[in-house]
Design an enzyme around this catalytic site. Structure first.
Site, PDB file in Angstrom:
ATOM      1  N   GLU A 177       0.832  -1.204   0.000  1.00  0.00           N
ATOM      2  CA  GLU A 177       0.000   0.000   0.000  1.00  0.00           C
ATOM      3  C   GLU A 177       0.863   1.249   0.000  1.00  0.00           C
ATOM      4  O   GLU A 177       0.534   2.252  -0.643  1.00  0.00           O
ATOM      5  CB  GLU A 177      -0.925   0.005   1.216  1.00  0.00           C
ATOM      6  CG  GLU A 177      -2.172  -0.861   1.057  1.00  0.00           C
ATOM      7  CD  GLU A 177      -1.879  -2.334   1.002  1.00  0.00           C
ATOM      8  OE1 GLU A 177      -0.873  -2.772   1.602  1.00  0.00           O
ATOM      9  OE2 GLU A 177      -2.654  -3.063   0.361  1.00  0.00           O
ATOM     10  N   HIS A 181     -11.407  -6.838   7.265  1.00  0.00           N
ATOM     11  CA  HIS A 181     -12.027  -6.601   5.964  1.00  0.00           C
ATOM     12  C   HIS A 181     -13.328  -5.830   6.096  1.00  0.00           C
ATOM     13  O   HIS A 181     -14.152  -5.832   5.210  1.00  0.00           O
ATOM     14  CB  HIS A 181     -12.310  -7.933   5.245  1.00  0.00           C
ATOM     15  CG  HIS A 181     -11.068  -8.706   4.920  1.00  0.00           C
ATOM     16  ND1 HIS A 181     -10.463  -9.550   5.818  1.00  0.00           N
ATOM     17  CD2 HIS A 181     -10.306  -8.737   3.803  1.00  0.00           C
ATOM     18  CE1 HIS A 181      -9.382 -10.082   5.264  1.00  0.00           C
ATOM     19  NE2 HIS A 181      -9.261  -9.603   4.044  1.00  0.00           N
TER      20      HIS A 181
END
Lengths: 328, 493
Positions: free
Chosen positions: A62, A131
């Site tokens: 990321e 998530h």
């Protein structure tokens, strides 16, 4: 210009495609966005249409995704960086907060960073703690960023286009539960929903609910239930969290006198606190009750389906809190 | 619990398949992991193993029928398990019925090809469990909801907003006077419309006035009724709760302009009394007529019967009952005393009912409850009611109804040594009778002798806007006549 009913995720794909057609500097990058079309299929077909270099599959980093995007933006491009799950954004934190957010300021306004960071967020999909997070509040606290959260397909398309065209780094939180469960008439051509403008999607007289994402829809359902009891709730879709549309918020509270913020992020330190404080500061003379926040408890998102149901504010809970506030 | 047979994941981004072949019929025994049905997709034909050992008790899909991933297509009852046919329904596993049906007209079920066979859940976004996080494209196999918010914008224009709800059944026992907190929104409205909070029934927490309470008044067009100075006020606010309303001494000595002073917080009732007194004095043209009455016969009558009366009726035979009777007779003869005058002085409102107010002194201050329809009550009933009202007044149990609707008032200042006083008219009435100490006094009778009689002074304070002196004098004289000749009163009952 035609209107047709499309889903939230189709609106997102369409916005990206149209912007990429309109401006060759726009490109997409992220994990699995290219060949696979994105784990949610939010970038489906883009690589086929625009080629490898405009729909880049990145390594699992990321930090690299946002770093590359920032660098490209500094060179005049308009990247759309996808963080596969908002939960993973931590690795990019420094790139977002130290670099992207501050370069414009640091360079005296000479080097803008026009990046868009798309983050699928939110729960109710049984995704567990890594998530399902709703971490928009972290980025609302960083000057130099903009944070938008569409709740409906129309806004999803319009806000994404606005984010891409905005010269500032914009965090675009898209709710994964809403991808395929919401459909709405959306124009098939170019239009923009302005950043920094909330939308009163259901006007009302007795109580204002300010919300976004999945919770906006649950607030709407609670409002419809209350409507049968003669309690007329105004439901405001915030759409942008940073900068907050205080004008619309104040106007609403002045009208109803009662305000409630509903979000699925945990309560403490959530954006609800900021909004509630601002309301009290600016609308004190018009308040007819306390400003209430309905949010999740201060724990990670549970995995077990029943636990998750208890965790996320339910329609019933929003209904009860609103009714109580109305009767205060 | 019987086990459901579920269509498994059929592959990446595959959402539906077709039932190929059933290997079992309903009623057949099955072993765990034994294939019981095949499902076909474009890519594959898949065998579905039995999730348990037992008997196949339900089959929900036929061969060739299109089914969705996670759809329930059968039920297996294990050994020893009872299964009620029809108790497990076909449909999607994990979709939970929502609670009571709610208006979802703004969001309609979408017609997608994969949803065609689905039964729509009763509104709401279906809850789902994503077992395989690798196949996100198949994230939702449930219903797609179409939203359209334009109907609310239209509604707002048409002002079809639903009416505000009636006040909740049991908020708190208390009227506006008990509301200790006026929220900013409420305060603004009160100032804007010049309302009197004491008049407004609050439906909020603890009886507080909410914004909707005032909005209701405005919408009903009743703002005037609730304004400061409106003609139907409570003489004093009801105080149904038993808590202390005694003024608190703040106990803070402050340095006033000329020396130390103490500030005492006054209870709300005091404010109301103050407002009323000022209002009355500022509005009515107070004029006084004082006459004396010889109550010797009445006193004798009372002496004669008071014990028997008390024994028989359990209540004191009070002079007040006689005063009320005399006053009512006089009001019938002089109807302008049982009236009000409009603020613009264009009309008199003559009341055809006789609600006589009795001034009562309590710890909190002066309150004036009234006896309704005093013209229809006997001396016994009047005695009882006077006693009861006084008791309730002292216990702070008076209701708003007790305090409203009076037409004329009697104030009994006797018993404290007062010979004569000039009472304040109980606005919006136009007269008040003050009765004072009944005292034995030497008077000169008809034959010129000095005799001892039980004498009393009666003051009639009247509003000279409506009533002139002669009328008032005659009214007073009539009362005197009644009281001096109680048997005459009897004939007119």
């Amino acid at each position: 210009m035609g209107m047709r009913k499309i889903t939230y995720i189709d609106a997102i794909i369409e916005a990206q495609r149209e912007e990429m057609q309109r401006d060759e500097n726009v490109f997409v990058l992220g994990e699995d966005v290219g060949l696979y079309g994105g784990v949610f299929k939010a970038t489906k077909g883009l690589m086929d249409e625009f080629g490898f270099y405009r729909c880049l599959d990145t390594p699992i980093s990321e930090s690299a995704i946002v770093g590359i995007a920032t660098g490209a933006a500094l060179m005049g491009m308009r990247p759309i960086a996808e963080i596969q799950f908002a939960d993973f954004i931590g690795g990019a934190h420094d790139q977002i907060c130290q670099q992207a957010a501050k370069i414009y300021y640091r360079t005296g306004g000479t080097w803008p960073v026009p990046i868009t960071i798309r983050c699928p967020y939110g729960g109710d999909v049984g995704g567990g703690m890594y998530h399902s997070q709703s971490n928009e509040a972290w980025y609302c606290h960083v000057a130099g960023l903009k944070v938008v959260v569409p709740s409906t397909p129309y806004d999803a398309k319009g806000l994404l286009k606005a984010a891409i065209r905005d010269n500032n780094p914009v965090l675009y939180f898209e709710h994964k539960k809403l991808y395929r469960t919401i459909k709405e008439p959306v124009p098939d051509d170019d239009f923009v929903v302005p950043i920094g403008k909330a939308d009163v999607k259901k006007p009302g007289r007795h109580l204002s609910i300010f919300s976004f994402g999945l919770m906006f829809h649950r607030s709407m359902q609670a409002a419809m239930k209350l409507r049968e009891e003669g309690i007329d709730v105004e439901v405001v879709d915030l759409r942008t969290l940073l900068p907050l549309d205080m004008e619309t918020i104040v106007e609403s509270v002045k009208k109803t006198g009662k305000a409630m913020v509903v979000h699925e992020a945990p309560k403490y330190g959530g954006i609800g606190g900021e909004i509630a404080s601002a309301i009290v500061e600016e609308c004190w003379d018009y308040l007819d009750g306390p400003v209430v926040r309905v949010a999740a408890p201060d724990t990670p998102v549970p995995f077990h389906p029943k636990m998750e149901q208890l965790y996320l504010p339910s329609v019933e809970r929003i209904y009860q809190e609103a009714k109580q506030l109305f009767e205060y | 619990m019987p086990v459901k047979v579920i269509v498994p994941e059929l592959g990446e981004s595959v959402v539906e398949g077709e039932i190929g072949k059933w290997f079992k019929e309903v009623g057949d025994k099955v072993e765990m992991d034994e294939p019981i049905v095949t499902i076909e997709t474009d890519k594959i034909e898949m065998e579905v193993p039995s999730p348990a050992s037992g008997v196949l008790v339900e089959k929900f899909a036929k061969e060739g029928e299109v089914v969705n991933v996670k759809q329930i297509i059968g039920v297996i009852a294990r050994e020893g398990e009872e299964y009620e046919p029809g108790s497990i329904k076909p449909g999607e596993m994990g979709a939970e019925a929502s609670s009571a049906p709610i208006d979802t007209s703004y969001m309609e079920a979408g017609a997608g090809d994969q949803e065609a066979k689905q039964e729509a859940p009763a509104g709401g976004i279906p809850r789902e469990v994503d077992e395989d996080l690798g196949g996100y494209a198949a994230t939702t196999v449930g219903e797609v909801i179409e939203v359209d918010f334009s109907k609310f914008a239209e509604e707002e224009k048409k002002e079809e907003a639903p009416p505000p709800p009636p006040p909740p059944a049991a908020p708190a026992a208390g009227d506006g006077a008990k509301a200790t907190f006026l929220s900013p929104a409420v305060r603004r409205l009160i100032e804007q419309y010049n309302l009197d909070p004491a008049k407004i029934q609050g439906t909020g927490r603890g009886g507080r006035i909410r914004k909707v309470d005032i909005e209701r008044i405005i919408e009903a067009g009743e703002v005037e009724k609730y304004q400061v100075g409106a003609p139907t006020p409570a003489a004093a606010p009801a105080a149904p709760a038993k808590e202390q309303v005694v003024p608190e001494r703040l106990g803070v000595l402050v340095t006033g302009e000329y020396g130390p002073e103490e500030r005492v917080k006054l209870p709300r009732i005091r404010k109301t009394i103050a407002d009323r007194m000022q209002q009355s004095k500022n509005t009515a043209a107070h004029t006084y007529d004082i006459q004396e009455a010889d109550l010797t016969k009445l006193v004798a009558l009372r002496e004669k019967y008071k014990e028997e009366f008390q024994a028989r009726y359990g209540v004191k035979l009070t002079y007040m009952a006689f005063f009320i009777k005399a006053v009512v007779a006089a009001l019938k003869k002089f109807p302008y005393f049982n009236a009000s005058i409009t603020d613009d002085h264009s009309e008199a409102i003559l009341k055809k009912y006789y609600n006589i107010g009795i001034a009562v002194n309590t710890d909190d201050g002066l309150v004036v409850p009234n006896i309704k329809d005093a013209d229809r009550k006997s001396i016994v009933e009047l005695s009882q009611e006077v006693a009861e009202l006084a008791e309730r007044a002292r216990n702070r149990e008076l209701t708003l109804d007790d305090l409203q609707g009076g037409t004329f008032t009697i104030t009994n200042a006797g018993g404290f040594g007062t010979l004569i006083s000039c009472p304040v008219i109980n606005y919006p009435e136009v007269g008040i009778l003050g009765v004072h100490n009944i005292k034995k006094r030497p008077v000169v009778d008809e034959s010129g002798q000095i005799v001892v009689r039980d004498m009393v002074y009666l003051t009639v304070a009247f509003d000279h806007r409506l009533i002139d002196g002669v009328y008032a004098v005659e009214f007073n004289a009539y009362i005197v006549e009644q009281l001096e000749n109680p048997e005459w009163m009897l004939l007119q009952i």
